[in-house]
Design an enzyme around this catalytic site. Sequence first.
Site, PDB file in Angstrom:
ATOM      1  N   ASN A   9       0.864  -1.184   0.000  1.00  0.00           N
ATOM      2  CA  ASN A   9       0.000   0.000   0.000  1.00  0.00           C
ATOM      3  C   ASN A   9       0.899   1.231   0.000  1.00  0.00           C
ATOM      4  O   ASN A   9       1.535   1.537   1.003  1.00  0.00           O
ATOM      5  CB  ASN A   9      -0.881  -0.035   1.260  1.00  0.00           C
ATOM      6  N   LYS A  11       0.041   4.256  -0.193  1.00  0.00           N
ATOM      7  CA  LYS A  11      -0.617   5.418   0.438  1.00  0.00           C
ATOM      8  C   LYS A  11      -0.452   6.664  -0.447  1.00  0.00           C
ATOM      9  O   LYS A  11      -0.434   6.546  -1.662  1.00  0.00           O
ATOM     10  CB  LYS A  11      -0.052   5.643   1.841  1.00  0.00           C
ATOM     11  N   HIS A  95      -9.445   0.744   4.689  1.00  0.00           N
ATOM     12  CA  HIS A  95      -8.173   0.903   5.409  1.00  0.00           C
ATOM     13  C   HIS A  95      -8.406   1.794   6.630  1.00  0.00           C
ATOM     14  O   HIS A  95      -9.209   2.722   6.593  1.00  0.00           O
ATOM     15  CB  HIS A  95      -7.131   1.520   4.469  1.00  0.00           C
ATOM     16  N   GLU A  97      -6.840   4.180   7.824  1.00  0.00           N
ATOM     17  CA  GLU A  97      -6.671   5.624   7.601  1.00  0.00           C
ATOM     18  C   GLU A  97      -7.929   6.222   6.985  1.00  0.00           C
ATOM     19  O   GLU A  97      -8.292   7.370   7.265  1.00  0.00           O
ATOM     20  CB  GLU A  97      -5.424   5.876   6.733  1.00  0.00           C
ATOM     21  N   GLU A 167      -5.398  -5.466  10.367  1.00  0.00           N
ATOM     22  CA  GLU A 167      -4.357  -4.474  10.632  1.00  0.00           C
ATOM     23  C   GLU A 167      -4.652  -3.764  11.950  1.00  0.00           C
ATOM     24  O   GLU A 167      -5.437  -2.805  11.976  1.00  0.00           O
ATOM     25  CB  GLU A 167      -4.333  -3.430   9.513  1.00  0.00           C
ATOM     26  N   GLY A 173       2.332   1.835  10.758  1.00  0.00           N
ATOM     27  CA  GLY A 173       3.250   2.968  10.638  1.00  0.00           C
ATOM     28  C   GLY A 173       3.940   3.338  11.935  1.00  0.00           C
ATOM     29  O   GLY A 173       4.529   4.416  12.044  1.00  0.00           O
ATOM     30  N   SER A 213       3.405  -2.581  10.236  1.00  0.00           N
ATOM     31  CA  SER A 213       4.868  -2.582  10.391  1.00  0.00           C
ATOM     32  C   SER A 213       5.515  -3.913  10.003  1.00  0.00           C
ATOM     33  O   SER A 213       6.454  -4.364  10.657  1.00  0.00           O
ATOM     34  CB  SER A 213       5.247  -2.175  11.821  1.00  0.00           C
TER      35      SER A 213
HETATM   36  C1  PEP Z   1      -0.661  -0.141   5.843  1.00  0.00           C
HETATM   37  O1  PEP Z   1      -0.578   0.931   5.292  1.00  0.00           O
HETATM   38  O2  PEP Z   1      -1.622  -0.878   5.599  1.00  0.00           O
HETATM   39  C2  PEP Z   1       0.392  -0.558   6.774  1.00  0.00           C
HETATM   40  C3  PEP Z   1       0.289  -1.716   7.360  1.00  0.00           C
HETATM   41  O3  PEP Z   1       1.456   0.314   6.954  1.00  0.00           O
HETATM   42  P1  PEP Z   1       2.872  -0.028   7.651  1.00  0.00           P
HETATM   43  O4  PEP Z   1       3.367  -1.313   7.046  1.00  0.00           O
HETATM   44  O5  PEP Z   1       3.740   1.131   7.342  1.00  0.00           O
HETATM   45  O6  PEP Z   1       2.611  -0.198   9.120  1.00  0.00           O
END
Ligand code: PEP
Length: 251
Positions: A9, A11, A95, A97, A167, A173, A213
């Site tokens: 992703n 973003k 997601h 976000e 997630e 992040g 992460s």
């Molecule tokens: C994501 O954007 O879905 C995500 C898991 O980000 P990160 O791997 O940076 O934690």
Amino acid sequence: MRIPVIAGNWKLFKTIGESVALVDDLKPLVANIHGVEIVVAPVFTALSRVCDVVKGSNVLLAAQDCYWEEEGAFTGEVAPRLLKDAGCSHVIIGHSERRQYFGETDLSVNKKTKAAIAAGLTAIVCVGELLADREAGQTFSVIEAQIQGGLAGLEANSLRHVIVAYEPVWAIGTGKTASDAQAQEVHAFIRQLIVSLFNQSVADAVRILYGGSVKPDNVKGLMSQPDIDGALVGGASLKAESFAAIVGFDS
Ligand code: PEP
């Protein structure tokens, strides 16, 4: 046998040129990796150009969101059939976000998921608890509500076109990954939930990805868990080398 999925992703990062350069770098690094579904999700404006670059390779294309209507007076929105037209096979829906900053709800996730499937896309439906939910002992009830709401009214058959991404919001992040056991516990819970909402064979077949992460040095442990079928990767997907190392978790 569930084929693992590693999805990146991107973003709100990268221009069209930078996106093309990233997939150009990625393709040779993953060309010999078989038995893994590899997906990248650039920003909308880069989709079509990235599609030209990944054509004929083992890298598939996803969008990061979609709307549920096919067309109309919906300024700023993008319909699933237009994503298909731009070369997408997948779309990320719900997601955290989008839930946090753009008012995404389980109802909108549900409408988008149905519309994406109807347009021939595979929906990567994201769920995950906040840190406060986990600390209050509400992880399972939050996940249950998100799965029930997000997948409400879908036919069992349609689940072939759904990938679930778990997630935990506190792990996205932040550099804090859920432990292998913490992730596995929730993945097993989601699979059981899918047994009760649909049936055992649907639950056995559905891919459940972990996100939060994921890095080259923790992917192996996560992927060794019986109910973890892949990863949704943010930060580490922005560099070809680290994303390729995650895709190659098994080599
Ligand atoms: C994501 O954007 O879905 C995500 C898991 O980000 P990160 O791997 O940076 O934690």
